[in-house]
Design an enzyme around this catalytic site. Sequence first.
Site, PDB file in Angstrom:
ATOM      1  N   GLU A 124      35.672  39.782  41.427  1.00  0.00           N
ATOM      2  CA  GLU A 124      36.008  40.087  42.830  1.00  0.00           C
ATOM      3  C   GLU A 124      35.215  40.789  43.706  1.00  0.00           C
ATOM      4  O   GLU A 124      34.937  40.431  44.934  1.00  0.00           O
ATOM      5  CB  GLU A 124      37.451  40.489  42.900  1.00  0.00           C
ATOM      6  CG  GLU A 124      38.273  40.439  44.258  1.00  0.00           C
ATOM      7  CD  GLU A 124      37.752  41.520  45.467  1.00  0.00           C
ATOM      8  OE1 GLU A 124      38.074  41.064  46.703  1.00  0.00           O
ATOM      9  OE2 GLU A 124      37.202  42.593  44.875  1.00  0.00           O
TER      10      GLU A 124
ATOM     11  N   ASP B 200      37.170  43.499  37.146  1.00  0.00           N
ATOM     12  CA  ASP B 200      35.860  44.227  37.877  1.00  0.00           C
ATOM     13  C   ASP B 200      35.766  45.151  38.385  1.00  0.00           C
ATOM     14  O   ASP B 200      36.850  45.370  39.282  1.00  0.00           O
ATOM     15  CB  ASP B 200      34.902  43.030  38.285  1.00  0.00           C
ATOM     16  CG  ASP B 200      35.310  42.389  39.410  1.00  0.00           C
ATOM     17  OD1 ASP B 200      36.485  42.176  39.595  1.00  0.00           O
ATOM     18  OD2 ASP B 200      34.579  42.333  40.356  1.00  0.00           O
TER      19      ASP B 200
HETATM   20 ZN   LIG Z   1      39.573  45.272  44.452  1.00  0.00          ZN
END
Ligand SMILES: [Zn+2]
Length: 460
Positions: free
Chosen positions: A160, A95
């Site tokens: 994340e 992501d």
């Molecule tokens: Zn990162």
Amino acid sequence: MTSDLREALVRAIEAEMPRARADLEDLVAFRSAANPEIEPPEECHRAAALVAALFLDVGMEEVDQLPAPDGSIAVVGRTGGPAGAPAVLLYSHYDVVPAGDTALWSTPPWQLTERDGRWFGRGAADCKGNLVAILLALRALGEVCGDWPLEVALVCDGSEEQSSGGMEALARERPDLVRCDALVLADTGNVELGLPTVTTSLRGTGSVLVTVRTMEGPVHSGMYGGAAPDALQALLMALASLRDETGETTIDGLDGGGTWGGAPFDAERFHADAGLLEGVEPLTGHDASVADQVWARPAATVLAIDCPPVSQVTAVVQGSARAVVNLRVPAGVDAARAQHLLTEHLVRHMPFGAQVDVRPVSLGQPFQARTDGPAYRALGRAMHAAFGRDMVTTGQGGSIPLATALAEVVPQAEILLLGVEEPDSRIHGPNESVHPDELRRTALALALLLADLGGVLESG
Ligand SMILES: [Zn+2]
């Protein structure tokens, strides 16, 4: 370190560079910001599917796409090694943060574009570039050594950047996914291009909400001002006591004298990166460096104050006010204790006999990497062989909650934080980029690390 193996890995990586660039181009093309209000969720789903396919392609035996509690998908894989060989986990995330204002980009954010020898695109460094470095290392090692000489586990996180804790929850639920002897968190980078760096220290956090009450409500500043115990003034005085005029944090009982022993934080770079105005200097307390201040010392910051906005000004003395204070705590300090000291400090320094209520808002422990284990030593050798320079250590003022969580879930594992990022990568901003040489060198360092931990270097 056998130079034959190193040379063979260099050649294998060079031969795979076109493939690495193509992989990165495919990954960057997905607008995988894990926020459905900004990008369609299919972008993340398709990115996860590509990551799973790439994991299989480099030789992973078992690969799964696992739903995490926050709705994201983690891609995980594991391939057993020879009996008795250690297990190494390589972490990255697919992501990205959103592209932001695309007008600020000189190249299309979702199209990997070469300019001045660098590859531009959202996620080119953070963290798709790190993922590609891992893939490159595994491909090269497979080509040179045949089977990998140790057990390899891969985790590619799908959220994340969201701070939604998906991977953390998954790791706590399924410790088997992250079982390992050494864990490479490939989500940081080098303090300068070509200077191999491992991040050994992350600050924790212990924020509080402080509410002050002095009167039943606001009163007229003309009629009562002077004798009226101003709640906003009381709050400001207590907040002002958290730092002295040099910028040193002065919370009663909390040690604020830590020093950073690793690579320095260049004061001029800090000036530029933080956007300090002319005549304004970084706060370095009585005797500190910038690195001391951001990596080795606590810092209290007032994040928000509730009081009337200027647009709604009236002539009253406030009867109540509140603020959120963010506290960053360096490695070695218990975040809960620091939060408690902050709470006591605010109560003690609140003037006018005000009623004070201080509540915890968030708590996260700092992280200190172990630097006395075999994986850390092997990394030092691998980095030196790959970059031709000695590895340095750096810190991060912010936290990586997953690092702290993994230190709890797999306490025996050595955690190594590194990656392809460097200051010119401009991660999270417009015009993010990666330098292909940093990809090459990081992949080589990873391949050498795996070879070393797998015992190939000793016999070779
Ligand atoms: Zn990162």
